[in-house]
Design an enzyme around this catalytic site. Structure first.
Site, PDB file in Angstrom:
ATOM      1  CD  GLU A 165      29.955  -8.377   3.258  1.00 21.23           C
ATOM      2  OE1 GLU A 165      29.063  -8.740   4.038  1.00 21.23           O
ATOM      3  OE2 GLU A 165      30.645  -7.350   3.439  1.00 21.23           O
ATOM      4  CG  ASN A 206      33.183  -6.179  -2.750  1.00 21.15           C
ATOM      5  OD1 ASN A 206      34.380  -6.102  -2.995  1.00 21.15           O
ATOM      6  ND2 ASN A 206      32.587  -5.468  -1.801  1.00 21.15           N
ATOM      7  CG  HIS A 242      36.890  -4.495   5.899  1.00 21.73           C
ATOM      8  ND1 HIS A 242      36.941  -3.121   6.010  1.00 21.73           N
ATOM      9  CD2 HIS A 242      35.868  -4.768   5.046  1.00 21.73           C
ATOM     10  CE1 HIS A 242      35.979  -2.589   5.270  1.00 21.73           C
ATOM     11  NE2 HIS A 242      35.328  -3.563   4.660  1.00 21.73           N
ATOM     12  CD  GLU A 271      33.773  -3.060   1.377  1.00 21.92           C
ATOM     13  OE1 GLU A 271      33.706  -3.266   2.612  1.00 21.92           O
ATOM     14  OE2 GLU A 271      32.874  -3.394   0.585  1.00 21.92           O
ATOM     15  CG  ASP A 273      39.118  -0.796   7.216  1.00 25.85           C
ATOM     16  OD1 ASP A 273      39.240  -2.033   7.163  1.00 25.85           O
ATOM     17  OD2 ASP A 273      38.033  -0.232   7.475  1.00 25.85           O
TER      18      ASP A 273
END
Ligand code: 9MR
Length: 511
Positions: A165, A206, A242, A271, A273
């Site tokens: 990030e 990432n 996300h 990641e 979702d």
């Protein structure tokens, strides 16, 4: 609504479109409990396509036997959600503790899984001593931390999220003790230290909200391009993904993945979702399933996309409800560890029930247009468009875009665009205005229209898509010379409106 984007990315030839069911924009899902003991696991399905399918996990969850059983059997890769972060591994300067991470790597070894190491350098879950160091000491502390941890996990971790990030939403660098001490150089310094400690691990940057084209992914693209030019060791970009039902699917995820792949980098969905405002209902659950499916389809279509990791597989252990109160139900399995419709959608997208997924030629499409706006000098442009499948097989819409070219004239350089109505539902239609790097006669901008997914049966049409755009200062256009504008008020084939399948022009003539 969308704002203006610069058109800078190179378009390369598209990969074969995935041919899906013949239903027009119907997300036919096959959810429900997995019953057959011998059915392929998510990872086996992915592996048959040359990818891995993984899940995040965390130490406390591993004592839940039912949870651990599915984690160990269904997934071929795991990522520790917390146990390799700096606050766990070096809570006090120079005191390293890899106990929790070692439990994760041991679980992986027992279950023949690979491990993505997460994460070496991050502004969050960072013990306060790092931020309290004099800036002149941060580089040495960072290098030591990376060296100790990456050396410890050498051989057990196949890929590292070296920096996590690094960007703000607008694409500027995020402030952190590392950025404050070293400026943007901290990224290259971290990558070099990780490479020195573990030359075999794949090294990643990432971030979240870099899944689609946009300012933040442009910033990542610029950074990794520069790092590669400088010969800094870097293997891939991690797109966290996300996602949220209420925020729409990332804009042109597949094209975005492909531009990173075209630099020679791997891409991983790290990641995944898809959260929603609770309670869940059929519509939200269907949209969620469609988003999961689209992520899988995007990864399958891009060879350098190496795999997908879900940010834990069950709602029982999701990070979402505590971070976004009122939201949740983001995972593939519910709180009772039963598969949800999204699980079936992922399986189907991975080729369950067929011979492993079929490739095909890019879809055959044409554009039709009608003029819904008699005025050529007012402050809005209102094309009516429809897309027709002229091929003999169902065409995947997730990769299809149309372009309507126009001239901007004076006034604001920012735009809003709108889908006012369509029988397929405007929620399935994406749109934005793009400024051309090289204007042509009658064209210095275009309205780009795409779809969130679905497929179009042979011979079928989307039906009318009523579009509209304006400058944000509502200044007037002169549409009289616009390349794509016609005067017909009934739908007719429109060669001056282009259709692309992936990156390939399949209909129309560009200006
Ligand atoms: O899943 C992690 C959760 O258990 C932690 O409380 C949280 C703290 O920030 O971090 C979660 O994982 C994050 C990941 O490390 C980086 N991307 C965002 C993830 C969700 O917050």
């Amino acid at each position: 609504m969308s704002s203006v984007m610069r058109c800078g990315h190179g378009r390369t030839r598209g990969l074969p479109a995935l041919l899906v069911g013949a239903l027009t924009l119907a997300f036919a899902l096959t959810g429900g409990p997995a019953t057959a003991a011998q059915q392929d696991t998510l990872h086996e399905l992915a592996a048959a396509q040359g990818k891995y399918f993984g899940s995040a996990t965390d130490n406390p969850e591993l004592s839940d036997a039912a949870y651990a059983a599915t984690l160990g059997s269904e997934f071929g890769q795991i990522t520790p959600g917390n146990s390799m972060k700096w606050d766990t591994t070096e809570p006090v300067q120079g005191q390293f503790d890899f106990t929790k991470g070692d439990v994760i790597t041991a679980f992986a070894a027992q279950h023949d899984q690979t491990v993505r190491g997460h994460t070496l350098v991050w502004h969050s879950q960072l013990p306060s001593w790092v931020g309290n160091l004099p800036p002149a000491q941060v580089e040495a502390a960072m290098t030591r931390h990376i060296t100790e941890e990456a050396t410890h996990y050498r051989g057990a971790v196949t890929a590292w999220d070296v920096v996590n990030e690094p960007f703000n939403e607008d694409g500027t660098f995020r402030t952190s003790p590392f950025y404050t001490a070293m400026g943007t150089d901290y990224v290259a310094t971290a990558l070099r230290a990780a490479h020195a400690a573990d030359p075999d691990a794949k090294l990643y940057l990432n971030d979240y909200n870099i899944e689609g084209l946009g300012a933040k992914s442009d910033a990542m693209y610029a950074l990794v391009s520069e790092l590669l030019d400088e010969g800094v060791p870097l293997d891939g970009v991690g797109m966290q993904a996300h996602l949220a039902v209420q925020y729409g699917f990332p804009y042109q995820m597949q094209a975005n993945m492909r531009r990173f792949a075209d630099l020679g980098l791997d891409v991983a969905v790290t990641e995944l979702d898809v959260r929603m405002q609770l309670p869940s209902d059929t519509a939200k659950s269907d949209t969620q399933a469609a988003y999961y499916r689209q992520v899988v389809e995007a990864c399958l279509a891009v060879e350098r996309c190496v795999g997908i990791t879900v940010w834990d597989y069950t709602d029982k252990y999701s990070w979402v409800p505590s971070t976004f109160p009122g939201q949740g139900a983001a995972n593939l399995y519910d709180e009772n560890l039963l598969p949800k419709p999204a699980h079936g959608a992922v399986r189907t997208a991975l080729g369950a029930g067929d011979d492993g997924g079929q490739g095909g030629e890019p879809g055959a499409f044409k554009a039709q247009y009608r003029n819904t706006d008699a005025s050529v000098g007012d402050n809005q442009i209102k094309p009516g468009l429809q897309l027709v499948n002229t091929g003999g097989t169902a065409g995947d819409l997730s990769d299809v875009t149309l372009r309507y070219w126009f001239t901007a004239g004076n006034g604001a350089a920012t735009y809003s665009s709108w889908c006012d109505w369509s029988p397929i539902g405007c929620s399935h239609v994406t749109h934005r205005v793009v400024a051309m790097d090289t204007p042509e006669a009658g064209a210095d901008h275009y309205l780009e229209v795409g779809f969130t997914g679905g497929s179009l049966a042979p011979g079928a049409s989307t039906g009318e898509i009523q579009l509209r755009l304006n400058k944000t200062d509502w200044s007037a256009f002169d549409e009289s010379d616009d390349y794509s504008r016609g005067s017909g008020t009934s739908y007719a084939d429109a060669p001056k409106i282009a259709v692309y399948a992936g990156d390939e022009l399949v209909w129309g003539i560009e200006p």
